[in-house]
Design an enzyme around this catalytic site. Structure first.
Site, PDB file in Angstrom:
ATOM      1  N   THR A 186       0.808  -1.225   0.000  1.00  0.00           N
ATOM      2  CA  THR A 186       0.000   0.000   0.000  1.00  0.00           C
ATOM      3  C   THR A 186       0.840   1.273   0.000  1.00  0.00           C
ATOM      4  O   THR A 186       0.284   2.366  -0.067  1.00  0.00           O
ATOM      5  CB  THR A 186      -0.922   0.037   1.230  1.00  0.00           C
ATOM      6  OG1 THR A 186      -0.126  -0.005   2.424  1.00  0.00           O
ATOM      7  CG2 THR A 186      -1.905  -1.119   1.225  1.00  0.00           C
ATOM      8  N   LYS A 187       2.154   1.147   0.059  1.00  0.00           N
ATOM      9  CA  LYS A 187       3.005   2.333   0.093  1.00  0.00           C
ATOM     10  C   LYS A 187       3.122   2.946  -1.301  1.00  0.00           C
ATOM     11  O   LYS A 187       2.785   2.342  -2.306  1.00  0.00           O
ATOM     12  CB  LYS A 187       4.390   1.982   0.633  1.00  0.00           C
ATOM     13  CG  LYS A 187       4.387   1.262   1.965  1.00  0.00           C
ATOM     14  CD  LYS A 187       3.619   1.994   3.048  1.00  0.00           C
ATOM     15  CE  LYS A 187       3.741   1.268   4.387  1.00  0.00           C
ATOM     16  NZ  LYS A 187       2.862   1.818   5.418  1.00  0.00           N
TER      17      LYS A 187
END
Length: 376
Positions: A186-187
């Protein structure tokens, strides 16, 4: 039915699938699955992107923090100043090396550590400060570095949510002694599993981190210290090599979506929007609003009923977590962090979020807020 998630990974994958699959298949065909050449190549390219001397990859952002603390020889009896309004990994790493986290409250408008409160928490045992660039927004590194120099403290930047962000023209992670990065999916720069890295321009720190990630030995089967098994997987390095050249493009897309949200929601009653920076550049890992009046949870449920996903980062500040009960913080001791934990809500934001979906998100937020606050 509409279904817009806070984060969606498959669209990004599809846009670069051919490149990803080519790199991954090359690793599989090579048989070099541990510390293959792609790992070193990624470290070189990421160091060039950050404009720092060295990057040492590892298997998670948590281990990056752990390795940074170990590389700086911070351990039992030492204190490390940090924020309570972040993910547990920050203090997890501090505790694992035997040090004690000392919490400083955050600013209401930035969600980041309040630099005006740091000096009051410094003692003879303080060895380092770990600022967290939360939601992609850089901390006030000018003030933090001034304090660090004044008291001879080390600075470890937690950049897990802020890859590519800048402060006064420098990439976060290159301003302090060490920068720690996460490549969780999710980064802003995410791989297909866990991954992390530390960045530094200090050769001694880099050397210690490099051998500590390999069981504490500079030479195979010779071990000077108890280290970790924390190597970045070669397959993940192959993925990151494809993704890295797209990072600035994806961060620009995040900013464009943010600009639309800020304009479209500017007059919405009941929420406080994140503020733009006057210094530095945020990469908007999250678009996080504050919901006023104790109505955050009902707003979240109402959005979900409309098919709009959202997340709460973070519902319990670290000083009130059970794992830190021995530190003897009580409710009310860090009031801004506690307030934010009841107010923050992150709505969908990822580079591939289409304009039509952005419009649906905005309309849904406005409708829900109007309904809950009885404005219709």
């Amino acid at each position: 039915m509409i279904n817009i998630s806070p984060f969606e990974a498959t669209t990004q994958y599809k846009s670069i699938a051919d490149e990803i699959e080519k790199n991954v298949c090359a690793v599989m065909a090579s048989g070099r699955y541990i510390m293959g050449p792609q790992v070193k190549e990624f470290e070189i390219q990421f160091a060039q992107y950050l404009n720092c001397e060295q990057v040492i990859s590892c298997n998670s952002g948590t281990d990056a923090l752990h390795l940074a603390l170990r590389a700086l020889k911070i351990g039992a009896g030492d204190e490390v100043i940090t924020t309570p309004f972040t993910f547990i990994a920050t203090t997890e790493a501090i505790g694992i090396v035997g040090a004690t986290p000392v919490f400083v409250d955050v600013e209401l408008d930035s969600y980041n550590i309040d630099t005006q409160l740091i000096e009051s928490k410094i003692t003879e045992r303080t060895k380092a400060i770990i600022p967290v660039h939360l939601y992609g927004r850089p901390c006030n590194m000018t003030a933090i570095m001034e304090i660090a120099r004044k008291y001879n403290l080390k600075v470890i930047e937690d950049c897990a949510q802020a890859t590519g962000a800048t402060w006064e023209g420098k990439k976060v992670g290159t301003i302090g002694d060490v920068g720690c990065f996460s490549f969780f999916p999710t980064k802003n720069l995410g791989c297909f599993g866990d991954g992390g890295a530390i960045a530094t321009s200090n050769a001694e720190i880099a050397a210690r981190a490099e051998y500590l990630r390999r069981h504490g030995g500079k030479v195979k089967y010779h071990h000077e210290e108890l280290g970790l098994n924390s190597r970045l997987d070669t397959l993940q390095a192959a993925v990151l090599l494809v993704k890295l050249p797209y990072l600035d493009q994806w961060n620009a897309a995040r900013k464009a979506i943010t600009d639309f949200y800020l304009e479209a929601l500017s007059t919405t009653t009941g929420i406080v929007l994140p503020q733009k920076l006057h210094q530095g550049n945020s990469v908007w890992n999250q678009f996080t609003v504050r919901v006023l009046g104790g109505k955050r949870d009902i707003i979240q449920k109402s959005l979900q009923a409309k098919g709009i996903g959202s997340m709460v980062y973070y519902p319990i500040p670290l000083h009130l977590q059970e794992v830190h009960a021995d530190l003897n913080y009580v409710e009310g001791s860090l009031p801004v962090s506690e307030q934010l934990s009841h107010e923050v809500l992150s709505i969908p934001l990822f580079p591939e979020l289409e304009s039509s979906a952005q419009q649906v998100v905005v309309e849904s937020v406005k409708e829900v807020m109007a309904d809950i606050y009885c404005l219709q």
